[in-house]
Design a protein around this motif. Structure first.
Motif, mmCIF file in Angstrom:
data_model
loop_
_atom_site.group_PDB
_atom_site.id
_atom_site.type_symbol
_atom_site.label_atom_id
_atom_site.label_comp_id
_atom_site.label_asym_id
_atom_site.label_seq_id
_atom_site.Cartn_x
_atom_site.Cartn_y
_atom_site.Cartn_z
ATOM 1 N N LEU A 1 0.829 -1.201 0.000
ATOM 2 C CA LEU A 1 0.000 0.000 0.000
ATOM 3 C C LEU A 1 0.863 1.250 0.000
ATOM 4 N N ARG A 2 1.965 1.214 0.714
ATOM 5 C CA ARG A 2 2.878 2.362 0.701
ATOM 6 C C ARG A 2 3.426 2.607 -0.705
ATOM 7 N N TRP A 3 3.770 1.511 -1.408
ATOM 8 C CA TRP A 3 4.254 1.668 -2.779
ATOM 9 C C TRP A 3 3.159 2.223 -3.683
ATOM 10 N N ALA A 4 1.900 1.875 -3.402
ATOM 11 C CA ALA A 4 0.798 2.414 -4.202
ATOM 12 C C ALA A 4 0.572 3.890 -3.911
ATOM 13 N N VAL A 5 0.896 4.319 -2.691
ATOM 14 C CA VAL A 5 0.697 5.730 -2.303
ATOM 15 C C VAL A 5 1.800 6.612 -2.875
ATOM 16 N N GLU A 6 3.006 6.084 -2.974
ATOM 17 C CA GLU A 6 4.164 6.897 -3.343
ATOM 18 C C GLU A 6 3.980 7.704 -4.637
ATOM 19 N N PRO A 7 3.393 7.121 -5.719
ATOM 20 C CA PRO A 7 3.247 7.934 -6.944
ATOM 21 C C PRO A 7 2.444 9.211 -6.737
ATOM 22 N N LEU A 8 1.523 9.206 -5.769
ATOM 23 C CA LEU A 8 0.725 10.411 -5.537
ATOM 24 C C LEU A 8 1.576 11.539 -4.967
ATOM 25 N N ALA A 9 2.663 11.186 -4.288
ATOM 26 C CA ALA A 9 3.549 12.226 -3.736
ATOM 27 C C ALA A 9 4.320 12.934 -4.836
ATOM 28 N N ARG A 10 4.360 12.323 -6.046
ATOM 29 C CA ARG A 10 5.114 12.923 -7.147
ATOM 30 C C ARG A 10 4.199 13.496 -8.229
ATOM 31 N N ILE A 11 2.950 13.729 -7.893
ATOM 32 C CA ILE A 11 2.029 14.338 -8.855
ATOM 33 C C ILE A 11 2.516 15.751 -9.170
ATOM 34 N N PRO A 12 2.693 16.114 -10.432
ATOM 35 C CA PRO A 12 3.197 17.450 -10.768
ATOM 36 C C PRO A 12 2.259 18.556 -10.257
ATOM 37 N N VAL A 13 2.862 19.633 -9.784
ATOM 38 C CA VAL A 13 2.081 20.764 -9.289
ATOM 39 C C VAL A 13 1.224 21.342 -10.409
ATOM 40 N N ALA A 14 1.702 21.235 -11.651
ATOM 41 C CA ALA A 14 0.979 21.822 -12.776
ATOM 42 C C ALA A 14 -0.404 21.213 -12.976
ATOM 43 N N LEU A 15 -0.613 19.975 -12.466
ATOM 44 C CA LEU A 15 -1.945 19.389 -12.571
ATOM 45 C C LEU A 15 -2.939 20.082 -11.636
ATOM 46 N N ASP A 16 -2.427 20.751 -10.606
ATOM 47 C CA ASP A 16 -3.241 21.597 -9.730
ATOM 48 C C ASP A 16 -4.471 20.846 -9.227
ATOM 49 N N VAL A 17 -4.222 19.693 -8.631
ATOM 50 C CA VAL A 17 -5.314 18.893 -8.092
ATOM 51 C C VAL A 17 -5.424 19.165 -6.599
ATOM 52 N N ARG A 18 -6.474 19.868 -6.200
ATOM 53 C CA ARG A 18 -6.757 20.103 -4.786
ATOM 54 C C ARG A 18 -8.027 19.330 -4.439
ATOM 55 N N CYS A 19 -7.976 18.634 -3.322
ATOM 56 C CA CYS A 19 -9.104 17.786 -2.959
ATOM 57 C C CYS A 19 -9.130 17.584 -1.458
ATOM 58 N N ASP A 20 -10.223 16.990 -0.981
ATOM 59 C CA ASP A 20 -10.306 16.646 0.427
ATOM 60 C C ASP A 20 -9.690 15.273 0.647
ATOM 61 N N ALA A 21 -9.615 14.864 1.915
ATOM 62 C CA ALA A 21 -8.955 13.599 2.235
ATOM 63 C C ALA A 21 -9.691 12.411 1.640
ATOM 64 N N ALA A 22 -11.035 12.471 1.607
ATOM 65 C CA ALA A 22 -11.794 11.338 1.072
ATOM 66 C C ALA A 22 -11.450 11.097 -0.397
ATOM 67 N N THR A 23 -11.319 12.171 -1.172
ATOM 68 C CA THR A 23 -10.946 12.020 -2.581
ATOM 69 C C THR A 23 -9.533 11.459 -2.708
ATOM 70 N N ALA A 24 -8.621 11.947 -1.881
ATOM 71 C CA ALA A 24 -7.253 11.415 -1.909
ATOM 72 C C ALA A 24 -7.240 9.922 -1.588
ATOM 73 N N LEU A 25 -8.053 9.521 -0.611
ATOM 74 C CA LEU A 25 -8.112 8.102 -0.264
ATOM 75 C C LEU A 25 -8.650 7.274 -1.427
ATOM 76 N N ARG A 26 -9.657 7.800 -2.123
ATOM 77 C CA ARG A 26 -10.221 7.054 -3.254
ATOM 78 C C ARG A 26 -9.205 6.945 -4.390
ATOM 79 N N LEU A 27 -8.390 7.973 -4.594
ATOM 80 C CA LEU A 27 -7.348 7.892 -5.613
ATOM 81 C C LEU A 27 -6.303 6.843 -5.238
ATOM 82 N N ILE A 28 -5.989 6.747 -3.956
ATOM 83 C CA ILE A 28 -5.049 5.719 -3.503
ATOM 84 C C ILE A 28 -5.633 4.335 -3.754
ATOM 85 N N LEU A 29 -6.919 4.176 -3.457
ATOM 86 C CA LEU A 29 -7.550 2.880 -3.676
ATOM 87 C C LEU A 29 -7.593 2.538 -5.167
#
Length: 776
Positions: free
Chosen positions: A500-528
């Motif tokens: 699960l940690r390896w699945a989370v890691e790519p989200l830490a490298r999301i480019p700032v230019a994508l400008d994705v702001r979200c709440d925690a629930a959305t972040a959790l769903r993206l991880i899933l």
């Protein structure tokens, strides 16, 4: 150069392929059998070759067999690069920019759809393609982005973009979908431009670009081992690379009958027009037809018992093209003493940590009580909630009692400060009035839940900023588990957390230019979403019969194969009802269609039949949900008389059930000691009411008839059902509440009457009743 090499299908393919590869690359004199190679002795050097297999398991097994073949010749081995078919294209060209991760590609699709929806004119065109265009933040757009990515990946297998599909539809008199695909092409162009601006490439689009620029080359010799089908884009890349020269060749090791050159194309793939009419030699007695998945598991147990111990567990393979049969096999066979191992592993999404994140994602946005109840019941959460002490006894039941009495739609906020003054005395019965003692028992539970979830609260943030809070939440929960490497359950949990940690890691490298702001629930769903495709390999077991998916089954070299789920839709797999890519359009575009799947699976089953000592097929009449199933058309790849006989058998009366409690006799080699169960159901074998009550209520008759065990528990133990899923008060609770409100109002009115201040204004009476209700 392209060459086909035929290996007889009367023996398993991989051992033959390993020996053929070693013979091809062997050089110098051959030492005698069993002669260990010295450091400077002869070696089979294959480092310049690429061997392509359909699945990862076949690749691992081929490496073992290559080493064995080299040892038989008494030479050392420098192994080749063994890859799956999906990894081959990137070896045929030099990629440019780095490939975008799945998370970056998904969010780039989100951005492309959002820009299209915000562009004048483009939104109207988009609304003609999709029934509803989302509004809101990232989470609302994910389903649309998922559909766009699916379609792009599917047509890219044929080397096509959306604009190419639109052009072919426009040129065909049979399709009028060109307008829809042009709209999708606009979105895909925005998606590709967004990735390019970020410095990434889409792997599928990168392959097409390499083909268009003529930049494909062979990395050396390429060997296709048991590859029965090739995506159109890979086929074109191999042909272009072979024509480009520069050394190397493409060789296909084909597992087929003698003189079967006309059955396969130049790259060893099946010819659909031949195989779709091929007659399979499977006999009626090699087919079992039973009812549901549990009956299929019983049939497999019976088949293994009939083998009489002639083969060890590692010489037997169970084919499971229908995933719904896997749980039944995993439950039934160990109870009969047969250890089984699911080679596909366990889905990461089904593990405790992922289920915990899914439950948290459901609870966080609105704090609904039903979501809180599900989260509190997650078994991994209890140690963290109980770590500080004070949550003694059955705190879950106390939370349910509190809910059943007050029916809050949402959990109170702020929970950490909600600790009412305790009132001595027992918790009152349901409907007997509000109790601050009851709330004081519940407050610590919900307060600790809020404390654990605190890192996941707050305003929307950039997606990478949620990674550390989510990992902190997992650390806070699982640091209380006292994990030990000595326990297999704990080792599995550690593997799940690591994956699960390896699945989370790519989200830490999301480019700032994508400008994705979200709440925690959305972040959790993206991880899933990232974790959805990850599977955890099972621990190795030498005494287990392996369960294999259909893709891996052909190249397995077991002597005995039992295939379950031989039903239409699973074998062969069929795609029906695709709103964008119906089967006829797939055929026009050169994408894998149902006809090709059927021909491929006929070939695989024929190859297994001829290369196995024993092959048995098990079909079910019903699914796990009780829905009727159809027999696989592979069972009817035979003469007309056998087809009629099998249809009558399948749709006739079910085979008699086995005698209850009598398991098929299994050979000793297949009977390891089954683990003892930690559960005893029901908790007490028998209950007695002594003395039996002299009188019982009229409603007790119905309860006794429905469930005498539950009725005795209620009378003897005083147990009661606590309902945590009610949405409104029942008659008893409503009546008690109304009685309490009116009684309190009447008592206050009596005191006012004594003081001469009786309420006469209807509005004042209404406000007083509301105050009484709020205080109840």
């Amino acid at each position: 150069m392209t060459q086909r090499i035929f290996l007889p299908w009367t023996r398993p393919l991989l051992p033959q392929a390993a020996r053929r590869l070693v013979e091809h690359y062997a050089s110098g004199p051959t030492p005698g059998p069993g002669t260990p190679p010295g450091p400077g002795g002869p070696h089979v050097r294959m480092e310049g070759a690429v061997v392509v297999v359909p699945g990862a398991r076949a690749g691992r097994r081929l490496k073992e067999l290559l080493l064995e073949a080299a040892e038989e010749r008494g030479v050392g081995l420098v192994p080749p690069r063994v890859v799956t078919l999906g990894a081959l294209p990137e070896l045929l060209y030099v990629p440019g920019p780095p490939a975008a991760s799945a998370a970056v590609r998904r969010l780039a699709w989100v951005a492309a759809f959002r820009v299209s929806a915000a562009t004048p004119g483009a939104r109207a065109r988009l609304e003609r393609v999709f029934a509803a265009i989302p509004v809101g933040e990232v989470a609302a757009w994910l389903p649309l982005a998922r559909e766009g990515a699916r379609l792009a990946r599917t047509v890219a297998a044929a080397g096509l973009r959306f604009r190419d599909v639109a052009a072919r539809c426009a040129a065909s008199p049979l399709y009028d979908d060109a307008a829809r695909w042009r709209v999708l092409a606009e979105v895909q162009a925005r998606y590709e431009a967004r990735l390019t601006a970020l410095g990434y490439r889409d792997p599928d689009l990168g392959r097409m670009a390499a083909l268009e620029s003529g930049a494909v080359r062979l990395p050396g010799d390429v060997w296709l081992v048991g590859v029965a089908e090739l995506p159109g884009v890979v086929r074109r890349m191999l042909a272009a690379a072979a024509d480009a020269g520069g050394g190397g060749s493409v060789r296909a090791l084909v597992h087929g009958p003698e003189g079967g050159e006309a059955l396969f194309d130049a790259l060893g793939c099946v010819q659909p027009e031949v195989w779709e009419t091929w007659e399979l030699p499977v006999r009626d007695e090699e087919i079992r037809v039973v009812d549901g998945p549990a009956d299929q598991a019983e049939a497999v147990a019976a088949i293994l018992g009939e083998l009489g111990g002639r083969w060890a567990p590692d010489e037997i393979a169970l084919g499971v093209p229908a995933p719904e049969v896997v749980p039944a096999l995993a439950d039934r066979l160990p109870r009969g003493g047969v250890a089984v191992r699911d080679a596909a592993g366990r889905a990461l999404a089904a593990t405790g940590p992922c289920r915990l994140l899914a439950a948290a994602a459901e609870y966080l946005p609105e704090r609904r009580y039903d979501a809180a109840a599900a989260l509190l019941r997650h078994p991994d959460l209890a140690p963290a909630l109980e770590a500080e002490g004070g949550l003694d006894g059955d705190w879950i039941t106390r939370v349910d009692l509190w809910y059943a009495r007050h029916l809050p739609e949402r959990v109170p906020e702020p929970v950490p400060n909600w600790v009412p003054e305790r009132v001595p005395g027992p918790v009152p019965e349901r409907g007997a009035g509000r109790s601050s003692r009851e709330e004081a028992d519940v407050a610590p539970v919900l307060g600790r839940l809020a404390a654990l979830l605190a890192p996941l609260t707050g305003p929307p943030r950039a997606l990478p900023e949620w990674v550390e809070p989510i990992l902190a939440f997992l650390r806070d929960v699982y640091r209380h588990h006292g994990l030990s490497e000595a326990r297999e359950r704990d080792r599995q949990l550690v593997r799940a957390l690591t994956a699960l940690r390896w699945a989370v890691e790519p989200l830490a490298r999301i480019p700032v230019a994508l400008d994705v702001r979200c709440d925690a629930a959305t972040a959790l769903r993206l991880i899933l979403e990232e974790a959805a495709s990850v599977r955890l390999p099972p621990p190795p077991r030498d005494d287990a019969v392996e369960m294999l998916g259909w893709l891996e089954l052909h190249l397995d070299d077991s002597a005995v194969t039992v295939v379950t789920g031989v039903n239409e839709g699973a074998l062969p797999e069929s795609v029906r009802g695709d709103p964008f890519l119906p089967d006829s359009l797939r055929r026009l575009l050169g994408i894998e269609d149902n006809r090709q799947r059927h021909a491929r699976d006929v070939y695989r089953l024929a190859a297994m039949y001829h290369s196995r000592a024993v092959l048995r097929l098990v079909a079910g009449r019903r699914s796990a949900e009780g829905d009727p199933l159809r027999p696989s058309r592979l069972l009817f790849a035979t003469d007309e008389e056998a087809v009629v006989r099998r249809v009558r058998h399948f749709f006739g009366a079910p085979e008699p059930d086995p005698v209850p409690g009598v398991a098929p006799a299994l050979p000793a080699a297949l009977r390891p000691t089954p683990p003892a169960s930690a559960f005893l159901l029901p908790p007490e074998g028998s209950l007695r009411l002594d003395p039996f009550p002299d009188t019982i209520g009229v409603t007790d008759f119905a309860r006794i008839l429905a469930d005498p065990y539950a009725w005795v528990l209620a009378r003897l133990r005083g147990l009661q059902v606590v309902e945590d899923a009610q949405l409104e008060m029942d008659g008893a609770v409503f009546g008690s509440l109304a009685h309490q409100v009116l009684q309190g109002f009447g008592e206050r009115e009596r005191r006012r009457h004594e003081e001469g201040t009786v309420l006469t204004d209807p509005e004042a009476v209404w406000r007083e009743l509301e105050r009484a209700l709020e205080g109840s």
